[in-house]
Design an enzyme around this catalytic site. Structure first.
Site, PDB file in Angstrom:
ATOM      1  N   TYR A 146       1.028  -1.682   0.120  1.00  0.00           N
ATOM      2  CA  TYR A 146      -0.388   0.185  -0.001  1.00  0.00           C
ATOM      3  C   TYR A 146       0.885   0.862   0.308  1.00  0.00           C
ATOM      4  CZ  TYR A 146      -3.788  -2.647   0.761  1.00  0.00           C
ATOM      5  OH  TYR A 146      -4.895  -3.824   1.017  1.00  0.00           O
ATOM      6  N   LYS A 195       3.819 -15.292   3.091  1.00  0.00           N
ATOM      7  CA  LYS A 195       3.470 -16.089   1.551  1.00  0.00           C
ATOM      8  C   LYS A 195       4.717 -16.011   1.154  1.00  0.00           C
ATOM      9  CE  LYS A 195       1.348 -17.848  -1.371  1.00  0.00           C
ATOM     10  NZ  LYS A 195       0.303 -19.091  -1.693  1.00  0.00           N
ATOM     11  N   ASP A 227      -2.899 -18.184   2.310  1.00  0.00           N
ATOM     12  CA  ASP A 227      -4.020 -18.583   1.959  1.00  0.00           C
ATOM     13  C   ASP A 227      -4.352 -19.959   2.715  1.00  0.00           C
ATOM     14  OD1 ASP A 227      -1.992 -19.321   1.430  1.00  0.00           O
ATOM     15  OD2 ASP A 227      -1.877 -20.366  -0.223  1.00  0.00           O
ATOM     16  N   ASP A 251      -4.664  -6.621   6.009  1.00  0.00           N
ATOM     17  CA  ASP A 251      -6.204  -5.910   5.642  1.00  0.00           C
ATOM     18  C   ASP A 251      -6.995  -6.896   5.343  1.00  0.00           C
ATOM     19  OD1 ASP A 251      -7.248  -4.136   4.968  1.00  0.00           O
ATOM     20  OD2 ASP A 251      -6.721  -3.420   3.002  1.00  0.00           O
ATOM     21  N   ASP A 255     -10.390  -7.923   8.827  1.00  0.00           N
ATOM     22  CA  ASP A 255     -12.107  -8.022   8.044  1.00  0.00           C
ATOM     23  C   ASP A 255     -12.530  -9.205   7.990  1.00  0.00           C
ATOM     24  OD1 ASP A 255     -11.794  -5.368   7.849  1.00  0.00           O
ATOM     25  OD2 ASP A 255     -12.574  -5.662   6.092  1.00  0.00           O
TER      26      ASP A 255
END
Ligand code: NAD
Length: 361
Positions: A146, A195, A227, A251, A255
């Site tokens: 980001y 990852k 994942d 992020d 959520d």
């Protein structure tokens, strides 16, 4: 002890929910012999109305000089307010980015805790929920994809977009230290999410986390691919204590984790810098649709204040007293409209605050 708190009520339901959180802190002060003093700071739409900008330098300085910041929420009805007829950097939410940056808040904490009393709002099956889950996501907040360089260009006549994901060892180390410190106050288990089978930044992440782990021999650490973590959160959330991860993964996972708790009005959060300083706020927004009606749920903000007691003031016993009071009020059947179910007693924002205060011992 005296603690000075910068209070940012903000917009919409912000002033109502922050008021109740301050009452709860005052009650904690009375019972446990502390003094909390508050300095009100304007941010968001209310600051635009007064000063033409969502956060003034003076407001930021007041926040910086305090021991911690308590924030309600900012923003109005998007697309339906004078606050949005301006450049993006002058809109209410720009205040949020400015204060996070100005205070150097790089670690975002989002607990996902299932209150037994609200288990019916959890979308998972009872056999998965078991006796409940209690995890916290520690997300790196100021680096990664980001914040990396980005551009869009034509490559061989084809429009092509590039985003870069960069992490330095220093950025990883400081957030990892936070996660291990938090684990020491909890069940002493860190799951670091990356990852590493694909990304260089994840391989560095894993290496640094392993180095930091050596300073915390009591904490168990394991590594999980992002994942798999997304699947494990809905298959077996009880296995997690502290989930440590980078910005974009955090992020998305935070959520997902908040959705499995069922109610937006119950979700607290904190953002910390290198010292004990932090900004504490509910995970929800300013809910302009219900502002000023005494129906907003103040619990997320009250639990955010409890996080402040733990992480900024080291007052674990006092934080626990707030959590117990919230649980007790729910167990006695009191509910605000957003978490109301049949047979329960509906109460407003102010009453919910009073009920929680009365049960703090
Ligand atoms: P929201 O979280 O404000 O509201 C979503 C829904 O949840 C609404 O129906 C609202 O009534 C309900 N809700 C939220 N908090 C509640 C509470 N405590 N009790 C009962 N019900 C509650 O999200 P939104 O509608 O997308 O955004 C509204 C405004 O808030 C926008 O201007 C947005 O930019 C802003 N926002 C601010 C923050 C922040 O200050 N950190 C975060 C998210 C959104």
């Amino acid at each position: 002890m005296n603690y000075s708190i910068a209070v940012i009520p903000g917009d919409g339901i912000g002033p109502e929910i922050v008021r109740e959180a301050c009452h709860v802190l005052d009650r904690v002060g009375e019972v446990y012999g502390h003094q909390f003093s508050y300095t009100e700071v304007d941010m968001g739409g209310c600051s635009i109305d007064k000063y033409g900008v969502p956060l003034t330098d003076e407001a930021l300085e007041t926040a910086r000089k305090s021991d911690a910041v308590l924030l309600g929420a900012v923003g109005g009805k998007v697309g339906n307010s004078r606050w949005y007829d301006v450049a993006p950097n002058l809109r209410p939410e720009a205040g949020l980015l400015a204060i996070r940056k100005g205070l150097g808040l790089f670690a975002n904490l989002r607990p996902a805790y299932l209150f037994d009393e609200l288990a019916s709002a959890c979308p998972l099956k009872p056999e998965i929920i078991g006796d409940g889950f209690d995890l916290i996501i520690v997300r790196e907040l100021t680096g990664g994809l980001y914040f990396g360089a980005r551009h869009t260009e034509k490559v061989d006549g084809v429009e092509t977009a590039v985003d870069t994901l960069t992490y330095s060892e220093k950025e990883i180390r400081r957030v990892a230290v936070k996660a291990f410190e938090i684990a020491m106050k909890r069940k002493k288990h860190v799951t670091s999410v990356d990852k590493a089978n694909v990304l260089d930044s994840s391989r560095l992440w894993r290496k640094v986390v392993n180095e930091v782990a050596k300073d915390y021999p009591e904490v168990t650490v394991d590594h999980m691919l992002v994942d798999n973590t997304a699947m494990q959160l809905v298959m077996n959330p009880r296995q997690f204590d502290v989930i440590l991860t980078e910005n974009m993964f955090g992020d998305i996972l935070s959520d997902e984790a908040s959705m499995i708790t069922g109610s937006i009005g119950m979700l607290s959060s904190a953002s910390l810098n290198e010292s004990r300083f932090g900004l504490y706020e509910p995970s929800h927004g300013s809910a302009p649709d219900i502002a000023g009606q005494d129906i907003a749920n103040p619990i997320a903000t009250i639990l955010s204040a409890a996080m402040m007691l733990t992480y900024s003031f080291d007052l674990d016993r006092e934080a626990q007293a707030v959590q117990v009071a919230v649980k007790q009020v729910l167990a006695e059947g009191y509910r605000t409209a957003d978490i109301m179910s049949e047979g329960k007693t509906k109460v407003g924002t102010v009453k919910m605050g009073e009920l929680i205060c009365e049960r703090i011992r």
